[in-house]
Structure formats: structure tokens, C-alpha cells
Design an enzyme around this catalytic site. Structure first.
Site, PDB file in Angstrom:
ATOM      1  N   LYS A  80      42.781  30.802  14.459  1.00 40.59           N
ATOM      2  CA  LYS A  80      43.930  30.497  15.321  1.00 40.59           C
ATOM      3  C   LYS A  80      45.131  30.149  14.450  1.00 40.59           C
ATOM      4  CE  LYS A  80      44.903  27.517  19.358  1.00 40.59           C
ATOM      5  NZ  LYS A  80      44.376  26.372  20.143  1.00 40.59           N
ATOM      6  N   SER A 155      45.055  27.390  25.046  1.00 40.43           N
ATOM      7  CA  SER A 155      46.021  28.039  24.198  1.00 40.43           C
ATOM      8  C   SER A 155      45.418  29.067  23.239  1.00 40.43           C
ATOM      9  CB  SER A 155      46.766  26.983  23.380  1.00 40.43           C
ATOM     10  OG  SER A 155      45.856  26.299  22.525  1.00 40.43           O
ATOM     11  N   SER A 179      41.542  24.036  24.953  1.00 40.07           N
ATOM     12  CA  SER A 179      41.995  25.322  24.407  1.00 40.07           C
ATOM     13  C   SER A 179      40.964  26.154  23.673  1.00 40.07           C
ATOM     14  CB  SER A 179      43.191  25.103  23.488  1.00 40.07           C
ATOM     15  OG  SER A 179      44.316  24.817  24.277  1.00 40.07           O
TER      16      SER A 179
HETATM   17  N1  GLN Z   1      46.181  23.589  28.207  1.00 37.57           N
HETATM   18  C1  GLN Z   1      46.304  22.270  27.652  1.00 37.57           C
HETATM   19  C2  GLN Z   1      47.738  22.007  27.291  1.00 37.57           C
HETATM   20  O1  GLN Z   1      48.535  22.797  27.625  1.00 37.57           O
HETATM   21  C3  GLN Z   1      45.385  22.123  26.473  1.00 37.57           C
HETATM   22  C4  GLN Z   1      45.899  22.699  25.233  1.00 37.57           C
HETATM   23  C5  GLN Z   1      44.984  22.588  24.055  1.00 37.57           C
HETATM   24  O2  GLN Z   1      43.809  22.240  24.167  1.00 37.57           O
HETATM   25  N2  GLN Z   1      45.543  22.849  22.899  1.00 37.57           N
HETATM   26  O3  GLN Z   1      48.095  21.037  26.695  1.00 37.57           O
END
Ligand code: GLN
Length: 492
Positions: A80, A155, A179
Site C-alpha cells: 500500500k 482505503s 481499511s
Molecule cells: N474508512 C475509514 C476512514 O475513512 C478507515 C480508514 C482506514 O482504516 N485507514 O477513516
């Protein structure tokens, strides 16, 4: 498509170790696959073909010299793009870091290189890992290999889509609120969030430091465990890293795969209920639960009354921490600088840089976080959210006195069409309804495919007590042994 791209990481490692294919051949097969499909999937922001070839050659040479190789030597991996990689662009999905090449490797990358894994490149993500669909990437979205009109989750949508599209057998993600798990769920792959502090944050572009956790993404539970074992372990460069041995996650996955869960108690959180989850998702989840009870597990209903406040608490804590962490992007230290004509004051250059370099979701969070932390509001918002976090942790502790793991669907809905939730941040935030409590608590959790709804994958989440990462792998592997893995159709 070459058969090599269809194999699991464990199979590939075996093939390489036995000399049936070289690490170079395995790498070439995946680079070819990326070249064939990634214009449609857009899982990668950067492919490091040269670096991958050199790493593969090194493994092949070490093998010919008779050197002992690690259990994943020669296996390709995608990372990532929020994880620092020496000399390889690291953007965090943001314009503000465009062109930045870190002078060092994150600990997790260093460990993968030492283990002989071959890094193929950097995968797409929502800007600074803020989002649930990868649509907030400044470099354009990733498309779900199950249906290219739908989101791959976020994400870490790039890391999940790369697996589902057979561009890589393993990828690394980061999980702050879901994410790793949510993209795993909507792409029919496996995503594991280790115990917070079980994997090092050193070299991650920081989003929310008390929550950020790097972890493995794979197509099978055993592969996730194998990668977990490489990534995890104490790191003196991260002050929140846990100075304890890593539980035997690989052994636990192999034990689970024998399909015996006699005596294992699964906790069903009453407050999660059916509310908020699509009927098709609930049906697939129930099928998963039935499969686990057939293997001997017992289902117990538990109450976690504060889970309903997890989402609002998270959306104060994460933005607060991000508003502090993102202050370093000032147009001076890294990447983009806008308007520096020798006439303007530094504040003006900083403001122009941030205006141009940050996307709307990142700005929204920095503003919310700055507000929640400001004097006079700190106690009412950030302080209050931290108290809720303690109550959620107590709910987990009490629940784990009655059961071994908690289970739930990973997400309330299957992969949604691109564009359908971008105009309503709250709808986007709901994607993490079931994943966020674990992050606030700090325990490990994994998403495993449990079936389809409307032809799209559904994820089954298993949450374990802190440091009991092995326990979640055991249950996850048992579920996989009962329901199998999911395979998307060919990308046309
Ligand atoms: N979807 C969540 C957010 O927008 C989690 C993001 C993540 O785990 N990096 O913050």
C-alpha cells in the site's frame, strides 16, 4: 494467464523452493499479468519492475548457492502506497507527496526484503488512507475485479483488488478503522488487522497514530498468516510496538484448516443486530455461522452496549490525530510546494500548497480535528471520545470473559457502484460500522469470504482479544475449510 498467478503464496514458495519455477519466472508472470489487466483495475500507482527483477534474481542466486531461504522467499508482494519504500515513490494517494522517494524503508518493508519477498510496486488507496472506496485517491479510483463499475473498498482498495485480479498473491495494507478488512470483504479476499502494536508503524505515513496498524492481505487464510509472521514482531523504532513474541499464527491457521472447532465459543454482538446490514449480507453471514457450528463451535449472544458509539468516537479521534500528523505537510519538508516566488510569506506558501495538495476529504478531516482539539472544545469532543473508547474496550474485555472470539459481517453492504456514496460522507463512513470497534480497542480482527450476495462477495469478521491473533486465524481457517475461497470471473 499463467498458472503461476493463480497459485497461493504458500504454493509459490513451494514451487520456488523445489526449483519447479524460479523466483524470476514467478515475478515475470505477475509483471505480465499487471501489464495485461491493470489499465482496467488500477490497483497499482507505481510498478517497480526493475526492483522486483533484481530482488527475484537475488533469491534465485541465493537458492543456487544453497543458502537457506525463508518460507516466502521469491513470492511477489504489493505494498500500500502509504508505507515508505526506499527510493520507490510513496505518495499516500496524495498530490502533496507526489514525487517523494523516501530515503528509508518502513520496518515492515525491511522485514519483507530480509525474508526474500519480491516487491512488485505500490498499491492505490484513498488519500492518506481516509476513505472506504479508494475513490478519494488523488490519482483516480481502483476498480473491483468482480465488477469494474463497483468500488474495491477502501482505503486499501488497491491492495485488495491486486489480489482479486491475480496481479499479486500477497499485499500489505494498513488498518486504522477497517481499511484492510473492508476491502478484503468486498473483493472476496482475506484481510487481517493484527493487534495494535503487533506490527511496527515505523515508516508508515501517519494518519491516526493510536489506531494505525499494518497487516497482511491475501487470497487464503494460510497466506495471510505466513505474511503476518514476516511483518510482525517488536520494533524498538516504534514506541508503541509490543515487546513480546508473535503468537504462532501460521500454526493456528493450519490447525484451523483441519476443521475442528469443538469447544470454541463465538460471540454474536446483540447490538450489531441485523440493523444496518443488507439482507443478503446477513444471509451469507448466517451461512458462515452455520458452517462454524457444524465444525463444533458454539454461538453465544453477548452484549456490547457501547459499540453503537464507536463510529462517532472514531470520527473525532481519527480526525484529531490526523490534523496533528498532517501538520508536517507544510510545503517545506516534503513533496509539493506551491507559490514560492521569493516574494510570498511562508504562511502563504504553506496555505497555497495545502490548498492544492490536499483533497476535499483530507481537508474536511483536518478541519474537524482542529476544531475538536481546540481549547474550550477539547473536553467536549476529543476528551469525550476518548472516554467512549475506554467504555468500548471494557465491552470487549467483558465479552471475552464469555466467549473466545466475536463474529459479525465485516461490512453492512456489498461493493457499491462507484460514485454512489462520494457526495454523502456519512454514507461512506457507515462502511466501517462493524470494523471500527476493534480499532478503538486495539485487538486483532480478520475478514474471510463467507459467500455471495447478488453475485458479490460478503466478508465474515472474526475479532479476538489483544495478542490472541492466533485465535482469529484458527477460526478463520476453519471457516475457509468449510466454505472455500471465492474466485471472480475473468476480467473481460
Ligand atoms: N474508512 C475509514 C476512514 O475513512 C478507515 C480508514 C482506514 O482504516 N485507514 O477513516
Amino acid at each position: 494467464m499463467s498458472d503461476l498467478t493463480r497459485m497461493s503464496a504458500a504454493q509459490l514458495a513451494g514451487v520456488i523452493a523445489h526449483g519447479e519455477a524460479s523466483a524470476t519466472e514467478v515475478t515475470e508472470a505477475h509483471l505480465t499479468r499487471i501489464a495485461e489487466v491493470d489499465d482496467r483495475v488500477h490497483a497499482f500507482l507505481h510498478v517497480d519492475a526493475e526492483g522486483a527483477r533484481a530482488a527475484a534474481l537475488d533469491v534465485d542466486e541465493r537458492r543456487s548457492a544453497g543458502e537457506p531461504l525463508g518460507p516466502l522467499a521469491g513470492v511477489p508482494v504489493g505494498v500500500k502506497d502509504i508505507v515508505a519504500t526506499r527510493g520507490v515513490p510513496t505518495t499516500a494517494g496524495s498530490r502533496i507527496l507526489e514525487g517523494w522517494r523516501p530515503p528509508y524503508d518502513a520496518t515492515v518493508v525491511e522485514r519483507m526484503r530480509a525474508a526474500g519477498l519480491v516487491m512488485l510496486g505500490k498499491t492505490n488507496l484513498d488519500e492518506f488512507a481516509m476513505g472506504s472506496s479508494t475513490e478519494y485517491s488523488a490519482y483516480g479510483p481502483t476498480y473491483n475485479p468482480w465488477d469494474l463499475t463497483r468500488i474495491p473498498g477502501g482505503s486499501g482498495g488497491g491492495s485488495a483488488a491486486a489480489l482479486a485480479a491475480y496481479e499479486a498473491p500477497l499485499t500489505v495494507g494498513t488498518d486504522t478503522g477497517g481499511s484492510i478488512r473492508q476491502p478484503g470483504a468486498v473483493t472476496g479476499t482475506v484481510g487481517a488487522k493484527p493487534t495494535y502494536g503487533g506490527t511496527s508503524r515505523y515508516g508508515l505515513v501517519a494518519f491516526s497514530s493510536s489506531l494505525d496498524t499494518p497487516g497482511p492481505c491475501a487470497r487464503t487464510v494460510e497466506d495471510a498468516a505466513l505474511l503476518h509472521a514476516v511483518l510482525a514482531g517488536h520494533d524498538p523504532r516504534d514506541s508503541t510496538s509490543i515487546p513480546q513474541p508473535v503468537p504462532d499464527v501460521v500454526g493456528a491457521a493450519r490447525l484451523g484448516a483441519t476443521g475442528d472447532l469443538t469447544g470454541v465459543r463465538l460471540g454474536l454482538v446483540r447490538e450489531f443486530g441485523a440493523e444496518g446490514a443488507e439482507p443478503g449480507v446477513m444471509a451469507a453471514f448466517r451461512d458462515g455461522l452455520d458452517a462454524l457450528t457444524k465444525l463444533g463451535a458454539e454461538v453465544v449472544e453477548v452484549s456490547c452496549p457501547h459499540f453503537q458509539y464507536a463510529l462517532p468516537a472514531y470520527y473525532l479521534i481519527a480526525p484529531s490525530e490526523c490534523s496533528s500528523n498532517l501538520a508536517r505537510f507544510d510545503g517545506v519538508r516534503y513533496g509539493l510546494r506551491v507559490g514560492d516566488d521569493g516574494q510570498k510569506a511562508i504562511e502563504e506558501v504553506m496555505s497555497l500548497t495545502r490548498e492544492a495538495g490536499f483533497g476535499p476529504e483530507v481537508k474536511r478531516r483536518v478541519i474537524i480535528g482542529t476544531y475538536a482539539l481546540s481549547s474550550g472544545y477539547y473536553d467536549a469532543y476529543y476528551g469525550q471520545a476518548q472516554k467512549v473508547r475506554t467504555l468500548i474496550t471494557r465491552d470487549f474485555t467483558a465479552a471475552f470473559e464469555q466467549v473466545d472470539v466475536l463474529v459479525s459481517p465485516t461490512t453492512p453492504f456489498v461493493a457499491f457502484p462507484l460514485g454512489s456514496r462520494t457526495s454523502d460522507p456519512y454514507q461512506m463512513y457507515l462502511a466501517d460500522l462493524y470494523t471500527i470497534p476493534t480499532n478503538l480497542y486495539g485487538g486483532p480482527a480478520i475478514s474471510v469470504p463467507c459467500g455471495l450476495s447478488e453475485g458479490l462477495p460478503v466478508g465474515f469478521q472474526i475479532m479476538a482479544p489483544t495478542l490472541a491473533d492466533d485465535r482469529m486465524y484458527r477460526v478463520a481457517a476453519a471457516l475457509e475449510s468449510a466454505v472455500g475461497t471465492l474466485t471472480p470471473g475473468e476480467l473481460s
